[in-house]
Design an enzyme around this catalytic site. Structure first.
Site, PDB file in Angstrom:
ATOM      1  N   SER A 261       0.706  -1.303   0.004  1.00 29.39           N
ATOM      2  CA  SER A 261       0.020   0.046   0.066  1.00 29.39           C
ATOM      3  C   SER A 261       0.808   1.245  -0.086  1.00 29.39           C
ATOM      4  O   SER A 261       1.933   1.199   0.412  1.00 29.39           O
ATOM      5  CB  SER A 261      -0.869   0.236   1.196  1.00 29.39           C
ATOM      6  N   ASP A 262       0.422   2.154  -0.709  1.00 33.01           N
ATOM      7  CA  ASP A 262       1.285   3.629  -0.240  1.00 33.01           C
ATOM      8  C   ASP A 262       0.921   3.857   1.221  1.00 33.01           C
ATOM      9  O   ASP A 262       0.076   3.351   1.897  1.00 33.01           O
ATOM     10  CB  ASP A 262       0.763   4.565  -1.023  1.00 33.01           C
ATOM     11  N   TRP A 263       1.668   4.599   1.574  1.00 37.35           N
ATOM     12  CA  TRP A 263       1.715   4.939   3.233  1.00 37.35           C
ATOM     13  C   TRP A 263       0.584   5.635   3.502  1.00 37.35           C
ATOM     14  O   TRP A 263       0.376   6.694   3.298  1.00 37.35           O
ATOM     15  CB  TRP A 263       2.954   5.840   3.549  1.00 37.35           C
TER      16      TRP A 263
END
Ligand code: BGC
Length: 743
Positions: A261-263
C-alpha cells in the site's frame, strides 16, 4: 490475538537432501518449494505480522524461523535518509547520505534505455549497501497535466517511452537482490485531493495510456513489488482495488510479487483482505493518516484481520496467498545468499549520475549557435538566478534526500570556466530561501531582503557588461512547485521570473536560460531569448552536468518526454475542465475526476486539435545536425500477426560527434475507431561522428499497430493502410512510408 498465537498450522515439513537443513533455508531448492515449506511452519499470527508495517519503513519477519524483516526505502532518485522508528523525522545518522541521481523525468529525457539500466543498477547498489530490501520506485504515472506536483518522479506522457525506460531500471535494481516497487498503481496523475480523487476512465484509455508502463514493469521488467496509489478508481481505493489488483495485475498479467500500500493508503480491512493488497504501510501512525503512534497492531491488516480469522469471517485462502508472495520476496531479496554486497557513493555512481544528467538535459532552442560558449578568448559570464545556487535534493516530499554532496550549477560553471572566463553571480529574484525536509537541512542561508527592483537592477548591471548571461531559474521543490501532496497553481514561472528574464534579454543578446523543473513551464519570453536549456532536478552532479552542456564537453542529446504546451488551454485536462475534478454533494469528501479526453493525452491531443505547442514531445537540439534519408520498409504488406522492418539512414552532417534520437511513429490512416494521428512505437539513440551514417531499423509488430478494443477486451490490429513516420520529434517528421496490413 493471544488465543490465535497458540494455533499452529497443520504442518507438512519439507526437508532438503541434506536433512539437517529445512527446505525453506536451502537456497539451492526451487523458490516455490521454499515458499511452501516456510508457509507450512508458520502460525497464523506470524503470518499476519508479516502483512503490515512494524515501523515507518519496515515490516516484521519471523524471528523464530530466521526469516528477516523487510526494509523498504524511498526512492526513486536516491536512498532516503534513515528516519525514526515511527516518525517521518530523520534519525540523524551520519552514515546515511547517498548519491542523488537525476530525477526520473531527466532519465526519461535521455531516451536511452542503457542509461536506465545503469541508473537502476547504481541506485540498487546503494539500497543494498544501506541494508534495504525494497526500493520504493520507480514511478510511471503518465503526465496528464503539467500542474501535477509529482511529475518529476515519473517518466513523461507517453506509455511507450515510459515502458521502454522503466524495464531496464527495474532489472538494474533487482540485479542487486533489492526489489523495485513500481508506483503509484494506478491513475494517480495529480496530487491535489490525492486521497479522495475517484478517477473515471474508459477501458480503452486505461489499457492504452495509463497501464502499459506498469504492465511492462511487471511482465518485462519482472518487478517484485508494486505500490497501490492513494486515489480511487471505480469508487475503490487503488490500494485495495479489486479490478486493478486482482483482475488485471494478478490475473491478466500474472504478477507473482507483493502489492504494497502507499503509506496510509489502506482504508478497509475487508477490502484489503479480498482485493489483492499484500502489505500495509504507513497508516494509523502519526504519519500520513491520523492516529496514535506505534499503533501497528491497529493496522487494517493486523489485529482486525486476526479477529476475522478467529471468528470465521475470514479464512486462510487470501492470507496464504499474501504470505506466499511475501516469502517469495524474502527469497528473492534478504534470503538470497548470492546477492551482492552493494556500495555507496562510489566514483562509479557519481559518474553515472553525471552521465545521465548530461544526457537528459534538453537543448530547446539555440539561435545563432549561442551555445556552446565560445571560449576561444577570455570571456565575462554573468550567472543570474536562485536556482544557480539553491540545493534541490532537499524537499519535494518522499523523494527528498540527504545527498553526500550536491554541486550547484554556479559552482559547476565556475569550475568549468576557470582560467577561461570570469564568472560573476547575481541572485535576480528571491524565490524560496528555506531548505529543510524532515529534519534534513541544506545548510544554506538564502535569505535576501532586497526588493525585486534592487535585485533586477543588480542582475541587469552584470548582464550589460558580460559576454554571456546564463539565467538559471525555474521551479523548485517547495509546496505548489514540483512537490508531493500539492499541485502547481499555474503554468507560469513563479517569483516574477518572467520579468527578470525579459529585462535580461533587453540588456544582453547572448542570454541563455536554463530552466530547472520537473514540469513544462510557460515561456512568454521564448522569442526574445536565443538559447533555452531544459535541465531537470539533476542531483549530486547538477553543476557539472549543466557546465558540460554549456561548454560543449557534452553535446546535448536529451529529448522532451512530455509536450511543453503553449498554455494550459492546450492540455485537455484543463481545457475540458476535468482537472482536478468535482466534489460530490453526498456528504462524502470524494472528488470525481473524469478523464474525458480519453486516449488523447499530450501530443495525441495536440495532434488531433492541430495545436502548436511551445515545444513538442520528442524535441531536443544538438550542437551538430542530422540528415535523415528516405525511410523504407522491407515489405509493402504485412499480415496482422506478422512483423515489418522500417529502415532509415541517418547522417551526422555537422562538425561534432553527437547523439540523435531517431523516433518512429505509427499512424493508422483509416480505422473503425478513433485513433491518434500518430503514436510513438520505436526509438533508437545513436552516436555518430561527423560525416558518419547509420542505418537505423525498427521492427513493427502487431502490438505497435493495435488499439485496445474494450468490447473484445483485447488488442485489435485492423487491416488497412498505415504509415511509418520517422523523425527527430513528434513535430519534426523527416520521412514517411506507407504499408498495408492484411488479415
Ligand atoms: C508516497 C510514496 C512513498 C511513501 C513512503 C507516500 O507519501 O506517496 O511515493 O514511497 O510515502 O515515503
Amino acid at each position: 490475538m493471544k488465543v490465535i498465537i497458540s494455533i499452529m498450522m497443520a504442518v507438512t515439513v519439507f526437508t532438503s537432501a541434506n536433512s539437517a537443513t529445512p527446505v525453506y533455508l536451502d537456497s539451492g531448492a526451487p523458490v516455490e518449494q521454499r515458499v511452501e515449506d516456510a508457509l507450512s511452519r508458520m502460525t497464523l499470527s506470524e503470518k499476519v505480522s508479516m502483512l503490515h508495517a512494524q515501523s515507518k519503513f519496515s515490516s516484521a519477519g519471523v524471528p523464530r524461523l530466521g526469516i528477516p524483516e523487510i526494509w523498504t526505502t524511498d526512492g526513486p532518485h536516491g536512498i532516503r535518509p534513515e528516519v525514526l522508528w515511527d516518525e517521518w523525522d530523520q534519525a540523524g545518522w551520519t552514515n546515511d547520505s547517498c548519491t542523488a541521481f537525476p530525477a526520473l523525468t531527466c532519465l526519461a529525457a535521455t531516451w536511452n534505455p542503457e542509461l536506465s539500466l545503469l541508473y537502476g543498477k547504481s541506485i540498487g547498489e546503494e539500497a543494498r549497501y544501506r541494508g534495504k530490501d525494497m526500493l520504493l520506485g520507480p514511478g510511471v504515472n503518465i503526465y496528464r497535466t503539467p500542474l501535477n506536483g509529482r511529475n518529476f518522479e515519473y517518466m513523461g506522457e507517453d506509455p511507450y517511452l515510459a515502458s521502454r525506460m522503466v524495464v531496464p531500471y527495474i532489472r538494474g535494481v533487482q540485479s542487486n537482490g533489492v526489489a523495485a516497487c513500481v508506483k503509484h498503481y494506478a491513475l494517480n496523475n495529480h496530487e491535489v485531493n490525492r486521497h479522495t480523487t475517484n478517477v473515471t476512465v474508459d477501458d480503452r484509455t486505461l489499457y492504452e495510456i495509463y497501464l502499459p508502463a506498469f504492465r511492462a514493469a511487471v511482465q518485462e521488467g519482472g518487478a517484485w513489488a508494486i505500490m497501490g496509489s492513494y486515489n480511487l478508481y471505480r469508487n475503490e481505493h487503488c490500494c485495495h482495488n479489486s479490478r486493478l489488483l486482482n483482475d488485471i495485475l494478478k490475473g491478466e498479467w500474472g504478477f507473482d510479487g507483493v502489492v504494497v500500500s502507499d503509506w496510509g493508503g489502506t482504508h478497509d480491512t475487508d477490502q484489503a483482505i479480498a482485493n489483492g493488497l499484500d502489505m500495509e504501510f504507513g497508516s494509523w501512525t502519526n504519519g500520513l493518516s491520523a492516529g496514535t503512534s506505534n499503533a501497528y497492531d491497529n493496522y487494517y491488516l493486523a489485529r482486525p484481520y486476526l479477529e476475522r480469522l478467529a471468528d470465521g469471517r475470514a479464512d486462510t485462502t487470501e492470507l496464504n496467498d499474501k504470505v506466499r508472495r511475501i516469502l517469495r520476496l524474502a527469497f528473492r531479496t534478504n534470503m538470497n545468499p548470492g546477492r551482492p554486497f552493494g556500495s555507496l557513493c562510489t566514483p562509479g555512481h557519481v559518474s553515472a549520475a553525471r552521465t545521465i544528467a548530461g544526457e537528459g538535459i534538453v537543448l530547446l532552442k539555440n539561435d545563432h549557435g549561442v551555445l556552446p560558449l565560445d571560449l576561444t578568448s577570455p570571456r565575462r559570464v554573468a550567472v543570474i538566478g536562485e536556482n544557480a545556487v539553491k540545493m534541490m535534493t532537499v524537499g519535494g516530499g518522499s523523494s527528498s534526500l540527504k545527498a553526500r554532496y550536491e554541486l550547484s550549477p554556479l559552482d559547476g560553471i565556475r569550475n568549468a570556466l576557470e582560467g577561461r572566463a570570469t564568472v560573476e553571480y547575481a541572485r535576480g529574484y528571491v524565490g524560496d530561501s528555506t531548505g529543510e525536509y524532515n529534519g534534513v537541512t541544506t545548510g544554506q542561508n538564502l535569505n535576501d531582503d532586497r526588493s525585486a527592483d534592487e535585485l533586477i537592477a543588480e542582475a541587469v548591471g552584470l548582464a550589460r557588461n558580460a559576454d554571456y548571461v546564463i539565467f538559471i531559474g525555474g521551479l523548485n521543490k517547495s509546496e505548489h512547485q514540483d512537490c508531493e501532496d500539492s499541485d502547481r497553481s499555474g503554468l507560469e514561472l513563479p517569483y516574477d521570473q518572467d520579468r527578470v528574464i525579459t529585462e535580461l534579454a533587453e540588456a544582453n543578446p547572448n542570454l541563455i536560460v536554463v530552466n530547472i523543473s520537473g514540469n513544462a513551464v510557460a515561456m512568454p519570453w521564448a522569442g526574445k531569448v536565443p538559447a533555452v536549456l531544459q535541465a531537470w532536478y539533476l542531483g549530486t552532479e547538477a553543476g557539472n552536468a549543466i557546465a558540460d552542456v554549456i561548454t560543449g564537453r557534452v553535446n546535448p542529446s536529451g529529448r522532451l518526454p512530455m509536450s511543453f504546451p503553449a498554455s494550459l488551454g492546450q492540455v485537455p485536462a484543463h481545457s475540458l475542465g476535468t482537472y482536478p475534478g468535482t466534489k460530490r454533494t453526498d456528504g462524502t469528501d470524494i472528488v470525481d475526476c473524469n478523464y474525458a479526453e480519453g486516449i488523447f493525452v499530450g501530443y495525441r491531443w495536440l495532434d488531433r486539435e492541430k495545436q502548436q505547442p511551445l515545444f513538442p514531445f520528442g524535441h531536443g537540439l544538438s550542437y551538430t545536425t542530422f540528415k535523415y534519408g528516405r525511410a523504407t520498409v522491407d515489405s509493402r504488406t504485412v499480415t496482422t500477426d506478422g512483423t515489418l522492418t522500417v529502415t532509415v539512414p541517418v547522417t551526422n552532417t555537422g562538425t561534432r560527434e553527437g547523439q540523435e534520437v531517431v523516433q518512429l511513429y505509427i499512424s493508422d490512416l483509416k480505422s473503425s475507431h478513433p485513433r491518434p494521428v500518430k503514436e510513438l512505437k520505436g526509438f533508437r539513440k545513436i552516436r555518430l561522428k561527423p560525416g558518419e551514417t547509420a542505418e537505423v531499423s525498427f521492427t513493427v509488430d502487431r502490438r505497435a499497430l493495435s488499439y485496445f478494443d474494450p468490447d473484445r477486451h483485447g488488442w485489435v490490429c485492423e487491416p488497412g493502410r498505415f504509415e511509418a513516420l520517422v523523425g527527430a520529434s513528434s513535430r519534426d517528421i523527416r520521412s514517411k512510408v506507407s504499408f498495408e496490413v492484411r488479415d
